[in-house]
Each structure stands twice: as structure tokens, then as C-alpha cells.
Scaffold this motif. Structure first.
Motif, short mmCIF file in Angstrom:
data_model
loop_
_atom_site.label_atom_id
_atom_site.label_comp_id
_atom_site.label_asym_id
_atom_site.label_seq_id
_atom_site.Cartn_x
_atom_site.Cartn_y
_atom_site.Cartn_z
N VAL B 23 18.44 -5.22 -9.86
CA VAL B 23 18.61 -4.16 -10.85
C VAL B 23 18.60 -2.80 -10.16
N LEU B 26 21.92 -2.54 -7.94
CA LEU B 26 23.17 -2.46 -8.69
C LEU B 26 23.37 -1.08 -9.26
N LEU B 27 22.30 -0.54 -9.82
CA LEU B 27 22.44 0.78 -10.44
C LEU B 27 22.50 1.88 -9.39
N VAL B 270 19.48 0.50 -25.69
CA VAL B 270 20.21 0.49 -24.43
C VAL B 270 21.64 1.01 -24.61
N VAL B 271 22.25 0.72 -25.78
CA VAL B 271 23.61 1.24 -26.02
C VAL B 271 23.58 2.77 -26.10
N ILE B 274 23.14 4.22 -22.72
CA ILE B 274 24.36 4.23 -21.92
C ILE B 274 25.23 5.43 -22.29
N TYR B 279 19.40 6.77 -17.47
CA TYR B 279 19.29 5.82 -16.39
C TYR B 279 17.98 5.02 -16.38
N ILE B 282 17.95 2.35 -19.20
CA ILE B 282 18.82 1.20 -18.93
C ILE B 282 18.12 0.23 -17.98
N VAL B 285 15.05 -1.53 -19.69
CA VAL B 285 15.39 -2.56 -20.68
C VAL B 285 15.88 -3.83 -19.96
N ILE B 286 16.76 -3.64 -18.96
CA ILE B 286 17.27 -4.82 -18.25
C ILE B 286 16.13 -5.58 -17.60
N CYS B 289 13.97 -7.39 -20.34
CA CYS B 289 14.68 -8.54 -20.91
C CYS B 289 14.75 -9.69 -19.91
#
Lengths: 288, 313
Positions: B23, B26-27, B270-271, B274, B279, B282, B285-286, B289
Motif C-alpha cells: 500500500v 503503490l501510492l 474513500v470515493v 479520491i 491521500y 485512501i 481505508v485500504i 479493509c
């Protein structure tokens, strides 16, 4: 007795018809998909203009002139649905190809080399633990919207599925006598991989690729729907639904035309996958 | 058993550690400067530079990771750049709505799917089986937002028997809370039901062909008893596995479903994050989850011994 009055000879059904009768899902799925692909490729020839805004013709219901009506900006919904097929099919196909290509190479390595296996398997478990849509929307949001970014974002979570599949096939054939024989005979590693091991993975991979294609089409549309997909000026089914959703009660066709097209494409790909699975491996699924 | 649990806990911790690296990377490695993204389109280079320094983005990646991960271990997921609230408390505020839909979905989908699978397996090859499996393929093929708007159009706009959208907290009014969850739960549960029904059917067909089932039939046991007590019990492990794995579908689906029904849950969080390029939210939350998903699958693994006493570790 003349020749014409002879009883008609029972004609043997053609091979193609026989195939279709034995594999109805495969043929039905393949046929719908082929039609939609053809329409998507030929879109510039017949679909009309999907982008020109015409405020005078807003939210018109379906008619002879606009088969699927017009949307809130007066754009022709039929044209947009046909053009939207291009993005969906392109993303579905490319995601399937790219994830199978990468997944196969990684899976072959993981299955054949024990030392690499532990590391690769853990890494793949890590990727699989992240919900695919969240991973994709975060990536697109940061990397910027383009078809290739969307494809990469969807490919990442799909690769582990392919790796697992290929790895399990490799593990099951690695110690097979014919592979041993090849090894003992001094066959070089890359030849063992490509000539002796890879062919066993092809049938399950084809089936898996269709399922990945279906999943990718859904994820692409979800990304476009959430506003994290390909650039908004490109017509896609997901963004059409997102842009028209507030007109659901006044102009349901603006939402349901792309929705139906989307469901039809995914359904046909799934049917094709189920049909291929039964055809390539008659033992699975059809036991009952 | 104890040593197995310890081993599984160890590998779960390892996977979670890998997830946090992924995570983070990637970000961070996604093209585009997070500071520029956070600062917005109108920011001057000086503002971006100041933000970079503030966020520690100028340090080497490993240093950034260690600092961030140390905070995560202490339960600090950072602060939203939009509202300045801690990410963890933002997630906490939104958790009720998301958990409500998810549990309602599980409650409807799991019994329904298992029943469908058992019935289809029992009547394998008949039109009942074909109809149920066609439903399952359709369930796989209909994206949540298409199903959602179809349900809204039919039941809320045309028939006017269901609320169009929105969420009512459970503390406010239990009846209206449940009423508002029906359509979202059906939307979210469709693909999940399809998945479980397919696996249940396949596993049951396999179990039903085994010798002990023939013996049970020969003894003259009623079919219902054979199906539920003899066959389903033995089909338990794959079914429970897919219920666990399918949670990933629910987490993905919840993001879309909450957007369709305008439900203020973690998916909408999260939507919105975005759209605002928020940042830390996001990332948080990832991470949360993924951790929930990994832990649920650990529980699934551990439940195997309860379902099937032949499995012991």
C-alpha cells in the motif's frame, strides 16, 4: 418411380451444428461477444456521433431517429453505447492478455524453483489481501486517468490468480516421469519449461483468461462509474451511468441502455468461459 | 492445534506487513507527486515544496516507510488533509453504515445461496438446476450499480414501496434503519449469492456421489435428512472457504453500493477522498479493509476443525 418422389435422405447434421448442440453456452456466449466486438470495431461506420452536445434535444425518449433516445446533454445514447463498447472490450481483452502473460511467467518460476516459491507466494498473498477495486481506484486517482493506467490498475490484483493456477499445474507435472526423463536427458531448462510444462497450463489458462476478462470489464465500468476511470470525455458505460443517474426517473433509458449493454457483454464472456471449461475439461462441472 | 494457530498468526502478520509495504509503495511510486496532488492544481512550487517537507516526502523511501509503519503500529493512520481529523476516527464514524449493509447482506445471502446450491445439486440436470445456475451466471454478470439502479427504478420510483436512497442510523429508528437497508443489501448480495450457490452446488454434487450417501439412501433415510445432515456437513469446508474469500467481493461492492444509494459509509469515505485527493484517508481505508479481510480468512481457516472433526492440526 421418379427420382424426385424418393423419400428425403436424412442428412447428417453438420459438424458445426453438432458442436453447437453439445456446447450451447460456448456458442451462445461466443456469438453474442463476436457480434458486439464487430459493432465496436465498426462503430465509426454506423454508430453516429457520440460526443456532440445538442441542448435542443435533451432527454428525448427512444425514437426512429434516436434508437435509444438522447441524454441530458442531447447526445445520442445509441452512439454512446456502441462507442462505449470499445473501451470495455479493449480493457477486458488487454487485461486478460497482460495478466495471463505476467502471471504465467511468475507462476512457472514459483512452481519450478522452491527457493523463489516461498517469496513469490507470500507476495501474491499480500496483493490478494487488498480489495481489488480499492487498489485500482487509489492507483488511478494518483497516477491519472488513461486507458493504460486503468489496465495496469486492474491487472495488478488479477496476476496472483493466474500465478496460483499456473503454480499448481506446474507442481502437479513437475515430478511427472516425462519431465524427469527430459531433465535426465539433459534438456535445457527453458525447453523443459516451454515444451514440457507450459502446454499443461494452456487449457485452464484459457478458461481463467475469460473470467479475468469478464471481471476486468466490470471493474473498468465500476471505476468509470466512481469517477476514477478513463478520461471523462471518452464515452464509457460506467461514466454514462454516473452522469445520467440523476435523470433516472425522467429518462431511464440513459441509465439502462449502457447498463444492459454492460450486463450483456459480461454475461456473454462468462457464458463463453463456462462453455470453454466444459468443453476443455468435460469432467468438471457437468458431473450431475 | 495451539502451535498451528501460532504459525497461522505468524503468517497472517507477515501478510499484513507485506500489505502495508505494498500500500505504501503503490501510492508512493504511482506517477505523480503526492504533495502536488494534495496541494491542488493552483499551488505554487513553494507551497508544494513546503508540503513535501511537512509530509516528510523528501526523505529516502525506507525511512519514510519505517516512520509511517511505526505510526500505524501505534494505531495512528495519519490525519486527513481535507478535514484534519484522524483517519481512524473518520473510519470509525462511517463504520456503522458499512457494517449494517455488510451484515444484512451476509444474513440474506448466505442462507439463500446455500439453499439454492443444495436444491440445485439435489435436482442436478433438471430445469430447476438450470434455472438456478442461470441466475448464478446472471448474478456474476450484473454489476452492482446496474442492479442497484434497476431496483431503485422498479421499487422506489415506479412502485414507490421502497426508499430511493439514504441511510437512517440504527439509534434513530430501527424500523426505518432496516427498511433503508433492503435494496442496498440485495444489490450487494447478488454476486456473493451467485458465488456461494455455485460452489455449494459443485461440492454437494461431489459429496452426493459418495458411498455413505448411497448407504444412507439404502437405509431409507428421508432425503431432507440426507441432504442436510449427511451431505451438507461434509460439504462444509469449501462452502465456508468461499464465504470467507467472497468477503473481498463485498468490500469492493460496498464502495459502489454506497455510492448508488448515497449511504455515508466507509466506501463513500474513500470515493470522496479520491475526489479530494485525500491521500492518508485512501491509504488508511485500504489498510483497514485489507486487515479485516486477512483476519476474517484466518478465522475461516481456524473454523475448519469445528466443521469437520477429521481435520486436525
Amino acid at each position: 418411380m421418379s427420382i424426385t418422389s424418393m423419400p428425403p435422405v436424412e442428412r447428417a447434421p453438420s459438424a458445426a451444428l453438432l458442436f453447437a448442440r453439445r456446447n450451447p453456452t460456448l456458442v451462445a456466449g461466443g456469438a453474442i461477444l463476436a457480434l458486439m466486438t464487430l459493432a465496436a470495431i465498426a462503430a465509426p461506420l454506423f454508430a453516429g456521433d457520440p460526443v456532440t452536445i445538442n441542448p435542443a434535444r435533451r432527454l428525448r425518449p427512444p425514437s426512429a431517429e434516436h434508437w435509444l433516445g438522447t441524454d441530458q446533454l442531447g447526445r445520442d445514447v445509441f452512439a454512446r453505447v456502441v462507442w462505449g463498447a470499445r473501451v470495455s472490450l479493449q480493457v477486458g481483452l488487454l487485461v486478460a492478455i497482460v495478466s495471463v502473460a505476467f502471471g504465467t511467467v511468475i507462476g512457472l518460476v514459483a512452481g519450478y524453483f522452491r527457493t523463489a516459491d516461498a517469496l513469490i507466494t507470500r507476495f501474491m498473498d499480500g496483493i490478494m489481501a487488498i480489495p481489488a477495486i480499492l487498489l485500482a481506484i487509489a492507483f488511478v486517482a494518483l497516477a491519472g486517468a488513461s486507458v493504460w493506467i486503468v489496465i495496469i490498475a486492474i491487472v495488478m490484483p488479477e496476476i496472483p490468480r493466474v500465478v496460483r493456477l499456473v503454480r499448481s499445474v506446474v507442481l502437479s507435472v513437475r515430478e511427472a516421469p516425462y519431465v524427469d526423463a527430459a531433465r535426465a536427458g539433459g534438456t535445457r531448462l527453458h525447453v523443459i519449461m516451454t515444451r514440457h510444462i507450459l502446454p499443461s497450463t494452456i487449457a485452464p489458462l484459457i478458461v481463467q483468461a475469460t473470467y479475468i476478462c469478464a471481471a476486468a470489464i466490470i471493474v473498468e465500468s465500476a471505476l468509470s462509474f466512481l469517477g476514477a476511470g478513463v478520461p471523462p470525455e471518452t464515452p464509457t458505460w460506467g461514466s454514462m451511468i454516473a452522469q445520467s443517474r440523476s435523470f433516472l426517473s425522467r429518462a431511464p433509458w440513459t441509465v439502462f441502455a449502457p447498463g444492459f449493454a454492460l450486463a450483456l457483454v459480461v454475461l456473454s464472456v462468462n457464458l463463453l468461459g463456462d462453455g470453454l471449461r466444459d468443453w476443455l475439461d468435460p469432467r468438471s462441472g457437468r458431473r450431475g | 492445534m495451539a502451535s498451528y494457530i501460532l504459525k497461522r498468526l505468524g503468517s497472517t502478520a507477515l501478510v499484513l506487513f507485506l500489505v502495508s509495504i505494498l500500500v505504501f509503495l503503490l501510492l508512493r511510486l504511482a506517477p505523480g507527486d503526492p504533495a502536488a496532488v494534495i496541494a491542488g492544481d493552483n499551488a505554487s512550487p513553494e507551497q508544494i515544496a513546503r508540503l513535501r517537507a511537512m509530509l516528510g516526502l523528501d526523505d529516502a523511501l525506507p525511512i519514510q516507510f519505517v516512520r509511517w509503519f511505526g505510526q500505524v503500529l501505534q494505531g495512528n493512520l495519519g490525519v486527513s488533509v481535507y478535514s484534519n481529523e484522524p483517519v481512524l476516527s473518520l473510519i470509525g464514524q462511517r463504520a456503522e453504515a458499512t457494517l449494517s449493509i455488510t451484515f444484512t447482506t451476509l444474513l440474506i445471502a448466505v442462507p439463500l445461496a446455500v439453499t439454492m446450491g443444495v436444491v440445485a445439486a439435489n435436482r442436478a440436470g433438471t430445469w430447476v438446476d438450470r434455472a438456478l445456475m442461470l441466475f448464478a451466471v446472471a448474478g456474476f454478470s450484473l454489476p452492482a450499480f446496474v442492479v442497484g439502479y434497476l431496483l431503485v427504478y422498479v421499487f422506489a420510483i415506479q412502485l414507490q414501496v421502497m426508499p430511493v436512497q439514504g441511510y437512517v442510523p440504527i439509534a434513530e429508528d430501527v424500523g426505518r434503519w432496516a427498511w433503508h437497508l433492503v435494496l442496498p443489501a440485495v444489490t450487494l448480495g447478488l454476486i456473493y449469492t451467485a458465488l456461494i450457490a455455485r460452489i455449494t452446488r459443485a461440492t454437494m454434487i461431489e459429496v452426493l456421489s459418495e458411498d455413505f450417501i448411497r448407504t444412507a439412501r439404502a437405509k431409507g433415510l428421508p432425503m431432507k435428512r440426507i441432504l442436510l445432515r449427511h451431505a451438507l456437513r461434509n460439504a462444509g469446508v469449501p462452502i465456508v472457504t468461499v464465504i470467507g474469500i467472497g468477503i473481498a467481493l463485498l468490500i469492493g461492492g460496498v464502495v459502489v453500493t454506497e455510492t448508488v444509494f448515497n449511504i455515508p459509509g466507509i466506501g463513500r469515505l474513500v470515493v470522496d477522498a479520491i475526489a479530494r485527493r485525500d491521500y492518508p484517508v485512501i491509504q488508511g481505508v485500504i489498510l483497514v479493509c485489507s486487515a479485516i479481510y486477512v483476519l476474517l480468512n484466518l478465522l475461516t481457516d481456524l473454523s475448519y476443525t469445528l466443521i469437520d472433526p477429521r481435520i486436525s492440526y
